[in-house]
Design a protein around this motif. Structure first.
Motif, mmCIF file in Angstrom:
data_model
loop_
_atom_site.group_PDB
_atom_site.id
_atom_site.type_symbol
_atom_site.label_atom_id
_atom_site.label_comp_id
_atom_site.label_asym_id
_atom_site.label_seq_id
_atom_site.Cartn_x
_atom_site.Cartn_y
_atom_site.Cartn_z
ATOM 1 N N LYS A 34 0.832 -1.199 0.000
ATOM 2 C CA LYS A 34 0.000 0.000 0.000
ATOM 3 C C LYS A 34 0.868 1.251 0.000
ATOM 4 O O LYS A 34 0.570 2.244 -0.666
ATOM 5 N N GLU A 35 1.973 1.210 0.764
ATOM 6 C CA GLU A 35 2.883 2.355 0.857
ATOM 7 C C GLU A 35 3.526 2.660 -0.500
ATOM 8 O O GLU A 35 3.672 3.831 -0.884
ATOM 9 N N THR A 36 3.883 1.612 -1.234
ATOM 10 C CA THR A 36 4.481 1.803 -2.562
ATOM 11 C C THR A 36 3.467 2.401 -3.521
ATOM 12 O O THR A 36 3.786 3.318 -4.287
ATOM 13 N N VAL A 37 2.248 1.901 -3.484
ATOM 14 C CA VAL A 37 1.188 2.447 -4.343
ATOM 15 C C VAL A 37 1.001 3.932 -4.045
ATOM 16 O O VAL A 37 0.913 4.758 -4.970
ATOM 17 N N GLU A 38 0.929 4.288 -2.770
ATOM 18 C CA GLU A 38 0.721 5.689 -2.384
ATOM 19 C C GLU A 38 1.879 6.571 -2.838
ATOM 20 O O GLU A 38 1.675 7.698 -3.291
ATOM 21 N N GLN A 39 3.118 6.051 -2.732
ATOM 22 C CA GLN A 39 4.289 6.826 -3.149
ATOM 23 C C GLN A 39 4.269 7.085 -4.650
ATOM 24 O O GLN A 39 4.492 8.216 -5.113
ATOM 25 N N VAL A 40 3.978 6.048 -5.441
ATOM 26 C CA VAL A 40 3.921 6.202 -6.899
ATOM 27 C C VAL A 40 2.789 7.158 -7.271
ATOM 28 O O VAL A 40 2.937 8.009 -8.152
ATOM 29 N N ALA A 41 1.640 7.035 -6.590
ATOM 30 C CA ALA A 41 0.503 7.911 -6.877
ATOM 31 C C ALA A 41 0.848 9.374 -6.583
ATOM 32 O O ALA A 41 0.485 10.269 -7.361
ATOM 33 N N GLU A 42 1.559 9.621 -5.483
ATOM 34 C CA GLU A 42 1.963 10.991 -5.150
ATOM 35 C C GLU A 42 2.901 11.560 -6.208
ATOM 36 O O GLU A 42 2.777 12.725 -6.607
ATOM 37 N N GLU A 43 3.839 10.742 -6.656
ATOM 38 C CA GLU A 43 4.788 11.185 -7.686
ATOM 39 C C GLU A 43 4.058 11.527 -8.982
ATOM 40 O O GLU A 43 4.340 12.556 -9.613
ATOM 41 N N GLN A 44 3.122 10.688 -9.374
ATOM 42 C CA GLN A 44 2.412 10.916 -10.631
ATOM 43 C C GLN A 44 1.409 12.060 -10.519
ATOM 44 O O GLN A 44 1.149 12.764 -11.496
ATOM 45 N N LEU A 45 0.843 12.279 -9.328
ATOM 46 C CA LEU A 45 -0.051 13.417 -9.134
ATOM 47 C C LEU A 45 0.732 14.723 -9.267
ATOM 48 O O LEU A 45 0.237 15.699 -9.851
ATOM 49 N N ALA A 46 1.965 14.740 -8.757
ATOM 50 C CA ALA A 46 2.808 15.930 -8.890
ATOM 51 C C ALA A 46 3.120 16.195 -10.360
ATOM 52 O O ALA A 46 3.080 17.340 -10.826
ATOM 53 N N GLU A 47 3.407 15.123 -11.128
ATOM 54 C CA GLU A 47 3.681 15.283 -12.556
ATOM 55 C C GLU A 47 2.423 15.715 -13.304
ATOM 56 O O GLU A 47 2.490 16.542 -14.215
ATOM 57 N N LEU A 48 1.274 15.179 -12.905
ATOM 58 C CA LEU A 48 0.005 15.557 -13.519
ATOM 59 C C LEU A 48 -0.249 17.053 -13.328
ATOM 60 O O LEU A 48 -0.644 17.757 -14.261
ATOM 61 N N ARG A 49 -0.009 17.543 -12.115
ATOM 62 C CA ARG A 49 -0.226 18.970 -11.829
ATOM 63 C C ARG A 49 0.756 19.846 -12.596
ATOM 64 O O ARG A 49 0.416 20.937 -13.042
ATOM 65 N N ARG A 50 2.002 19.352 -12.750
ATOM 66 C CA ARG A 50 2.993 20.113 -13.525
ATOM 67 C C ARG A 50 2.535 20.241 -14.973
ATOM 68 O O ARG A 50 2.606 21.315 -15.564
ATOM 69 N N ARG A 51 2.052 19.140 -15.527
ATOM 70 C CA ARG A 51 1.592 19.169 -16.918
ATOM 71 C C ARG A 51 0.352 20.052 -17.069
ATOM 72 O O ARG A 51 0.191 20.723 -18.083
ATOM 73 N N GLU A 52 -0.516 20.021 -16.080
ATOM 74 C CA GLU A 52 -1.718 20.859 -16.151
ATOM 75 C C GLU A 52 -1.340 22.333 -16.225
ATOM 76 O O GLU A 52 -1.890 23.090 -17.025
ATOM 77 N N ARG A 53 -0.381 22.724 -15.400
ATOM 78 C CA ARG A 53 0.080 24.132 -15.444
ATOM 79 C C ARG A 53 0.682 24.458 -16.797
ATOM 80 O O ARG A 53 0.430 25.534 -17.355
ATOM 81 N N MET A 54 1.457 23.545 -17.348
ATOM 82 C CA MET A 54 2.128 23.774 -18.621
ATOM 83 C C MET A 54 1.121 23.841 -19.767
ATOM 84 O O MET A 54 1.172 24.735 -20.602
ATOM 85 N N TYR A 55 0.184 22.904 -19.815
ATOM 86 C CA TYR A 55 -0.758 22.843 -20.922
ATOM 87 C C TYR A 55 -1.806 23.953 -20.857
ATOM 88 O O TYR A 55 -2.171 24.533 -21.872
ATOM 89 N N ARG A 56 -2.320 24.219 -19.653
ATOM 90 C CA ARG A 56 -3.419 25.184 -19.547
ATOM 91 C C ARG A 56 -2.917 26.617 -19.432
ATOM 92 O O ARG A 56 -3.664 27.555 -19.689
ATOM 93 N N GLN A 57 -1.674 26.800 -18.996
ATOM 94 C CA GLN A 57 -1.057 28.126 -18.928
ATOM 95 C C GLN A 57 -1.947 29.139 -18.199
ATOM 96 O O GLN A 57 -2.169 30.250 -18.656
ATOM 97 N N GLY A 58 -2.460 28.699 -17.048
ATOM 98 C CA GLY A 58 -3.238 29.594 -16.197
ATOM 99 C C GLY A 58 -4.724 29.635 -16.484
ATOM 100 O O GLY A 58 -5.494 30.240 -15.732
ATOM 101 N N ARG A 59 -5.166 29.012 -17.585
ATOM 102 C CA ARG A 59 -6.593 29.022 -17.913
ATOM 103 C C ARG A 59 -7.338 27.958 -17.098
ATOM 104 O O ARG A 59 -6.803 26.898 -16.813
ATOM 105 N N GLU A 60 -8.560 28.270 -16.750
ATOM 106 C CA GLU A 60 -9.401 27.319 -16.029
ATOM 107 C C GLU A 60 -9.897 26.239 -16.996
ATOM 108 O O GLU A 60 -10.135 26.517 -18.166
ATOM 109 N N PRO A 61 -10.084 25.010 -16.510
ATOM 110 C CA PRO A 61 -10.658 23.979 -17.377
ATOM 111 C C PRO A 61 -12.115 24.296 -17.702
ATOM 112 O O PRO A 61 -12.789 25.007 -16.952
#
Length: 219
Positions: A93-120
């Protein structure tokens, strides 16, 4: 029906033939799953004259073998696990949570890059067409559909050029309509059904979103 596709853009234009009854739908929204799905989605949004946005999903790779998915995570932090993989590989469970946290951080980084401040775009009450360049295991599409469903769309449609027959059957139970013209019995991988299947760049995603936005603003 095409037996294979030249590239993602051609696949998007082919898919529209199965979606033309949505032309003129006032509350239509096309969502592309980055990165490759956005190229297909741009063609669909342009030909259906609808808004285009992204919906971000990240695969959760297994430790030591990141290409093997043990699940996926979508915008809003919604996680869907492939329990059979997790159990077979005895992933904690700990490994799953760690991988999920890492990918959520990458997801948020991409969201900022793709949306460039615009709301979905607001999904509530919309007829939403969710687009990817193909369905293999369906892990990312399944978690995307779950996350989008929680935002109360009026109708949820999946459109993909090619898919595994078994995965396509699974997806049918999670959407109001599933369009997948090419479902080869000898399906091996999505890229095998395209002549050109180069990786889509972040810059291309940003450019296509910008281009469609400018087209809508110029009407």
């Amino acid at each position: 029906m095409a037996e294979r596709y030249g590239n993602r853009s051609e696949a998007g234009r082919e898919l529209v033939k199965y979606l033309d009854h949505y032309i003129g739908t006032s509350n239509l929204l096309v969502l592309g799953l980055p990165r490759g799905g956005v190229v297909v989605a741009y063609e669909i949004a342009s030909l259906l004259d609808s808004d285009l946005d992204i919906f971000l999903v990240r695969k959760l790779g297994t430790p030591g073998e990141p290409e093997l998915a043990m699940g996926a995570i979508a915008e809003g932090g919604i996680v869907q696990l492939n329990e059979s993989v997790v159990k077979f590989l005895s992933i904690s469970k700990e490994t799953v949570e760690q991988v999920a946290e890492e990918q959520l951080a990458e997801l948020r980084r991409r969201e900022r890059m793709y949306r460039q401040g615009r709301e979905p775009f607001d999904i509530r009450g919309k007829a939403v067409i969710v687009v990817d360049d193909g369905l293999a295991t369906g892990a990312t599409m399944k978690v995307a559909l779950e996350a989008i469903s929680r935002q109360n769309p009026e109708r949820l449609i999946v459109a993909v050029p090619v898919g595994s027959p078994s995965t396509t059957r699974e997806i049918r139970g999670k959407a109001d309509d599933v369009i997948c013209p090419l479902q080869p019995d000898n399906f091996t991988a999505v890229g095998a059904w395209y002549d050109e299947f180069d990786q889509t760049s972040d810059e291309e995603v940003i450019e296509l979103l910008k281009k469609r936005r400018e087209e809508q603003e110029g009407k």
